[in-house]
Design an enzyme around this catalytic site. Sequence first.
Site, mmCIF file in Angstrom:
data_model
loop_
_atom_site.group_PDB
_atom_site.id
_atom_site.type_symbol
_atom_site.label_atom_id
_atom_site.label_comp_id
_atom_site.label_asym_id
_atom_site.label_seq_id
_atom_site.Cartn_x
_atom_site.Cartn_y
_atom_site.Cartn_z
ATOM 1 N N HIS A 161 0.833 -1.220 0.000
ATOM 2 C CA HIS A 161 0.000 0.000 0.000
ATOM 3 C C HIS A 161 0.865 1.268 0.000
ATOM 4 O O HIS A 161 0.410 2.318 0.439
ATOM 5 C CB HIS A 161 -0.945 0.041 1.207
ATOM 6 C CG HIS A 161 -1.650 -1.249 1.490
ATOM 7 N ND1 HIS A 161 -2.889 -1.554 0.988
ATOM 8 C CD2 HIS A 161 -1.255 -2.339 2.198
ATOM 9 C CE1 HIS A 161 -3.248 -2.768 1.397
ATOM 10 N NE2 HIS A 161 -2.267 -3.269 2.132
ATOM 11 N N SER A 282 14.831 22.321 -15.132
ATOM 12 C CA SER A 282 13.643 23.132 -15.361
ATOM 13 C C SER A 282 14.085 24.488 -15.893
ATOM 14 O O SER A 282 15.106 25.023 -15.457
ATOM 15 C CB SER A 282 12.877 23.311 -14.052
ATOM 16 O OG SER A 282 12.058 24.468 -14.127
ATOM 17 N N LYS A 288 15.970 22.448 -9.894
ATOM 18 C CA LYS A 288 15.307 21.170 -10.190
ATOM 19 C C LYS A 288 16.108 20.225 -11.051
ATOM 20 O O LYS A 288 16.859 20.609 -11.926
ATOM 21 C CB LYS A 288 13.955 21.427 -10.866
ATOM 22 C CG LYS A 288 12.977 22.051 -9.880
ATOM 23 C CD LYS A 288 11.562 21.745 -10.248
ATOM 24 C CE LYS A 288 11.229 20.292 -9.986
ATOM 25 N NZ LYS A 288 9.856 19.994 -10.269
ATOM 26 N N GLU A 295 9.546 9.291 -16.349
ATOM 27 C CA GLU A 295 8.144 9.666 -16.594
ATOM 28 C C GLU A 295 7.701 9.253 -17.996
ATOM 29 O O GLU A 295 6.590 8.760 -18.199
ATOM 30 C CB GLU A 295 7.967 11.169 -16.417
ATOM 31 C CG GLU A 295 8.198 11.637 -14.991
ATOM 32 C CD GLU A 295 8.340 13.142 -14.921
ATOM 33 O OE1 GLU A 295 7.322 13.819 -14.735
ATOM 34 O OE2 GLU A 295 9.475 13.650 -15.057
#
Length: 463
Positions: A161, A282, A288, A295
């Site tokens: 979970h 970024s 970043k 992704e």
Amino acid sequence: MTQDQSNAMWGGRFAAGPDAIMEAINASISFDKRLAAQDIAGSRAHAAMLAATGILSDTDSRAIREGLLTVLSEIEGGRFAFSTALEDIHMNVEARLKEVIGEPAGRLHTARSRNDQVATDFRLWVRDQIDAAVAGLRALIAALLAQAEAGADWVMPGFTHLQTAQPVTWGHHMMAYVEMFARDMGRFADARVRMNECPLGAAALAGTSFPIDRHMTAEALGFDRPMANSLDAVSDRDFALEFLGAASICAMHLSRFAEELVIWSSAQFRFVTLSDRFSTGSSIMPQKKNPDAAELIRAKIGRIMGANVALMMVMKGLPLAYSKDMQEDKEQVFDAADNLMLALAAMEGMVRDMTANRPALAAAAASGFSTATDLADWLVRALGLPFREAHHVTGTLVALAERKGCDLPDLTLADMRSVHPGIRDEVFGVLGVHNSVASRVSYGGTAPDQVRAQVARWKERLG
Ligand code: ARG
């Protein structure tokens, strides 16, 4: 329009050429040019067979085969002018062959049809992709094995979970993916065995009255045998669907792993550092470092599974044998294959380059009362409590630790005895995360020795 404008390959009974829209919807050359090498290999095998069986003269056969090599080198060298009016790769190649060698070119299409031709080309293409997928998986597995071997005893939290459950080892987690990707390899290999039969010689749908030798062409093209039913040979695309099915499952595995890398590389987890080579920055937030490759891999399942569904829908209602609907098979498979290979290569690179943050992994492994099960098991083993009672006692201790704001190993013996008087000092020996993982020696368990044994087994299997 005059008859001159009708198609040179099949326009005999036509008085006029096609409407521009008809040509646009009908042509496949913009994408099936990717089958050029397979198409020419198939035609060369066919021409050799036609001579061996006496259907074609040796001179014509040789001229055809050599001319086809010229066409191939033009295509590979980017010197070929593809024509939409000639619809597809088969007719583009044949038309050019006619320009190169003249009249014998017209004899190549004896005893075959574009239906068995395209089925053959596409099988050859998909077969190559299967081999590429297996090679990509092999490289990814090698990268995972290297990570697993290095970190066979690094502790990290195991989750259910996405809540901390029990400590596991980094190596064990990596090896879980080795198992999955190895099954993916198996699925591709199984599909290859089933698909490796040759449709060539099925002709349009019914076979041919010419005395062809289908075993000869099958062998020349590396197939195990000719397909046994000509209707089936020209009309099924199950081999492409099996490829897409295996690709979809593989992409699903890649997507799950990618999701873990996204989570693990976040500032909240900091379990791994992805290399600069496989991250992006970024344009507005200078601090970043984004896991874009992970992704994108996570997203690839969408188009790969989409291709699988799309081709299934194309095929599901088609009566035997060939229907033009089947021309819609290629773009789906091309796109899925391209993206699968890219995802495999990117994942391999990320896994090879990533660095596990061992202190963060170890700290997280120890948090969240992750050795509660070890404590309960000890109560069963050392004090003879029934597991249900041990579960309850442990739960009470967890609540106590929570109240005191500490972890289970930080409780004093007196704390422990206040909950169950039988608890002895030795209990602390099972509470550390290293003790916990080392104790999980059951076959397939997370103990470092188990992990090392699995790494050795896979290294031996994969050579
Ligand atoms: N371009 C066609 C395809 O990909 C080749 C086969 C055409 N056959 C036909 N009977 N029109 O399916």
